[in-house]
Design an enzyme around this catalytic site. Structure first.
Site, PDB file in Angstrom:
ATOM      1  N   HIS A  66       0.890  -1.223  -0.010  1.00 22.00           N
ATOM      2  CA  HIS A  66      -0.050  -0.083   0.086  1.00 22.00           C
ATOM      3  C   HIS A  66       0.930   1.373  -0.029  1.00 22.00           C
ATOM      4  O   HIS A  66       1.277   1.630   0.910  1.00 22.00           O
ATOM      5  CB  HIS A  66      -0.864   0.083   1.210  1.00 22.00           C
ATOM      6  CG  HIS A  66      -1.824   1.081   1.441  1.00 22.00           C
ATOM      7  ND1 HIS A  66      -2.468   1.454   2.511  1.00 22.00           N
ATOM      8  CD2 HIS A  66      -2.105   2.139   0.818  1.00 22.00           C
ATOM      9  CE1 HIS A  66      -3.140   2.604   2.537  1.00 22.00           C
ATOM     10  NE2 HIS A  66      -2.911   2.883   1.303  1.00 22.00           N
ATOM     11  N   GLY A 141      -2.067   7.109   7.305  1.00 22.43           N
ATOM     12  CA  GLY A 141      -1.068   7.696   7.830  1.00 22.43           C
ATOM     13  C   GLY A 141      -0.571   7.341   9.135  1.00 22.43           C
ATOM     14  O   GLY A 141       0.538   7.123   9.335  1.00 22.43           O
ATOM     15  N   PHE A 142      -1.506   6.596   9.771  1.00 20.54           N
ATOM     16  CA  PHE A 142      -1.248   6.000  11.138  1.00 20.54           C
ATOM     17  C   PHE A 142      -2.218   4.742  11.334  1.00 20.54           C
ATOM     18  O   PHE A 142      -3.301   4.681  10.862  1.00 20.54           O
ATOM     19  CB  PHE A 142      -1.328   6.976  12.383  1.00 20.54           C
ATOM     20  CG  PHE A 142      -0.655   8.382  12.166  1.00 20.54           C
ATOM     21  CD1 PHE A 142       0.540   8.476  12.743  1.00 20.54           C
ATOM     22  CD2 PHE A 142      -1.328   9.507  11.482  1.00 20.54           C
ATOM     23  CE1 PHE A 142       1.164   9.378  12.602  1.00 20.54           C
ATOM     24  CE2 PHE A 142      -0.581  10.616  11.478  1.00 20.54           C
ATOM     25  CZ  PHE A 142       0.959  10.713  11.834  1.00 20.54           C
ATOM     26  N   GLY A 144      -3.776   2.143  14.383  1.00 20.98           N
ATOM     27  CA  GLY A 144      -4.553   2.374  15.636  1.00 20.98           C
ATOM     28  C   GLY A 144      -5.757   3.484  15.717  1.00 20.98           C
ATOM     29  O   GLY A 144      -6.186   3.878  16.797  1.00 20.98           O
ATOM     30  N   ASP A 174      -9.539  -0.713   4.964  1.00 25.40           N
ATOM     31  CA  ASP A 174      -8.220  -0.608   5.478  1.00 25.40           C
ATOM     32  C   ASP A 174      -8.313   0.384   6.700  1.00 25.40           C
ATOM     33  O   ASP A 174      -8.792   1.577   6.376  1.00 25.40           O
ATOM     34  CB  ASP A 174      -6.842  -0.354   4.766  1.00 25.40           C
ATOM     35  CG  ASP A 174      -5.829  -0.284   5.474  1.00 25.40           C
ATOM     36  OD1 ASP A 174      -5.528  -0.404   6.623  1.00 25.40           O
ATOM     37  OD2 ASP A 174      -4.813   0.466   4.833  1.00 25.40           O
ATOM     38  N   GLY A 175      -8.086   0.193   7.879  1.00 26.75           N
ATOM     39  CA  GLY A 175      -8.281   1.130   8.808  1.00 26.75           C
ATOM     40  C   GLY A 175      -9.403   0.703  10.186  1.00 26.75           C
ATOM     41  O   GLY A 175     -10.458   0.962   9.713  1.00 26.75           O
ATOM     42  N   GLY A 176      -8.826   0.458  11.320  1.00 23.45           N
ATOM     43  CA  GLY A 176      -9.873   0.505  12.218  1.00 23.45           C
ATOM     44  C   GLY A 176     -10.640  -0.850  12.134  1.00 23.45           C
ATOM     45  O   GLY A 176     -11.743  -0.704  12.929  1.00 23.45           O
ATOM     46  N   SER A 197      -3.546  -3.347  14.331  1.00 21.05           N
ATOM     47  CA  SER A 197      -3.509  -3.583  15.710  1.00 21.05           C
ATOM     48  C   SER A 197      -4.248  -4.698  16.205  1.00 21.05           C
ATOM     49  O   SER A 197      -3.994  -5.438  17.242  1.00 21.05           O
ATOM     50  CB  SER A 197      -3.873  -2.010  16.459  1.00 21.05           C
ATOM     51  OG  SER A 197      -4.738  -1.469  15.717  1.00 21.05           O
TER      52      SER A 197
HETATM   53  C1  DX5 Z   1      -2.942   3.425   7.763  1.00 21.68           C
HETATM   54  C2  DX5 Z   1      -2.599   2.039   7.279  1.00 21.68           C
HETATM   55  C3  DX5 Z   1      -3.277   0.793   7.763  1.00 21.68           C
HETATM   56  C4  DX5 Z   1      -2.856   0.658   9.377  1.00 21.68           C
HETATM   57  C5  DX5 Z   1      -3.875   0.073   9.772  1.00 21.68           C
HETATM   58  O1  DX5 Z   1      -2.498   4.539   7.162  1.00 21.68           O
HETATM   59  O2  DX5 Z   1      -2.711   2.296   5.661  1.00 21.68           O
HETATM   60  O3  DX5 Z   1      -3.039  -0.091   6.968  1.00 21.68           O
HETATM   61  O4  DX5 Z   1      -1.643   0.014   9.632  1.00 21.68           O
HETATM   62  O5  DX5 Z   1      -3.931  -0.078  11.255  1.00 21.68           O
HETATM   63  P1  DX5 Z   1      -5.259  -0.505  12.318  1.00 21.68           P
HETATM   64  O6  DX5 Z   1      -5.769  -1.908  11.791  1.00 21.68           O
HETATM   65  O7  DX5 Z   1      -4.515  -0.632  13.459  1.00 21.68           O
HETATM   66  O8  DX5 Z   1      -6.059   0.679  12.086  1.00 21.68           O
HETATM   67 ZN    ZN Z   2      -2.520   0.107   4.681  1.00 15.81          ZN
END
Ligand code: DX5
Ligand code: ZN
Length: 214
Positions: A66, A141-142, A144, A174-176, A197
């Site tokens: 990604h 970007g992050f 969690g 993707d995300g949360g 996470s």
């Molecule tokens: C965020 C990333 C995600 C991230 C998902 O920018 O693209 O792939 O690692 O992390 P969680 O599942 O913890 O939200």
């Molecule tokens: Zn990702």
């Protein structure tokens, strides 16, 4: 077909990366999600090709890359050496059609990704060139962060358009993603769940089995 799981390496224990790869293999993961951040397209910097190369040489798990980088076409050739799925952002400033075509020509599966504020309909015209589309359910970007439910109708819209066109394109989210949000994503039509996470912080195998049962 049961939902596929793509654990996000961002949440791994990097001091024990070999052990993490063994844990992923023992959990029979479908792929491994590899988040590349450049500090420009997103306000964070992660890891890049030298680590991807070493992972490719150490495991047979398909790698789901990604790219969260500005003008990603500059780096497609480099990442295509090791990626199985290679994805970039619609908003990142590259020619979308040319970049998708280049990814396929280099022998990778192509993936086009959209941020939370981008509408699903904006990428409909590119679906025939995509092996997968990725709907971000957080601002990239992050790891969690909390899941944005507004992403669910976008998953459904893309899934329906893919069916209408008779394509095999997968829809990834993707995300949360966790025990509460994953069932919503699957119900909305997601084929692939990215989870960082939720999977790396505890018993990966049990949680992966639960996600697969959805
Ligand atoms: C965020 C990333 C995600 C991230 C998902 O920018 O693209 O792939 O690692 O992390 P969680 O599942 O913890 O939200
Ligand atoms: Zn990702």
């Amino acid at each position: 077909m049961s939902v596929k799981i793509s654990p996000s390496l961002l949440a791994a224990d990097f001091i024990n990366l070999k052990n993490e790869l063994e844990r992923l293999e023992a959990s029979k993961t479908d792929m491994l999600h590899f988040d590349v951040m450049d500090g420009i397209f997103v306000p964070n910097i992660s890891f890049a090709n030298p680590i991807l190369k070493q992972i490719k040489e150490s495991t047979n798990i398909p790698l789901d890359v990604h790219l969260m980088i500005d003008r990603p076409h500059r780096y497609i050739k480099d990442f295509a050496k090791y990626a199985d799925f290679l994805g970039f952002h619609f908003e990142a400033g590259s020619d979308v059609k040319e970049t998708l075509e280049e990814i396929r020509a280099l022998g990778c599966k192509s993936c086009l990704t959209i941020k939370p504020k981008t509408k699903a309909e904006e990428i409909f015209e590119f679906l025939p060139l995509c092996d997968m589309v990725l709907v971000m359910s957080v601002e990239p970007g992050f790891g969690g962060q909390s899941f944005m439910p507004e992403s669910l109708p976008k998953v459904t819209a893309l899934s329906q358009e893919i069916q209408r066109l008779g394509l095999n394109t997968l829809v990834e989210i993707d995300g949360g993603i966790n025990g509460e949000t994953a069932p919503l994503a699957v119900k909305a039509g997601a084929d692939v769940l990215v989870a960082g996470s939720y999977l790396f912080t505890t018993d990966m195998k049990d949680r992966m089995e639960y996600l697969r049962s959805l």
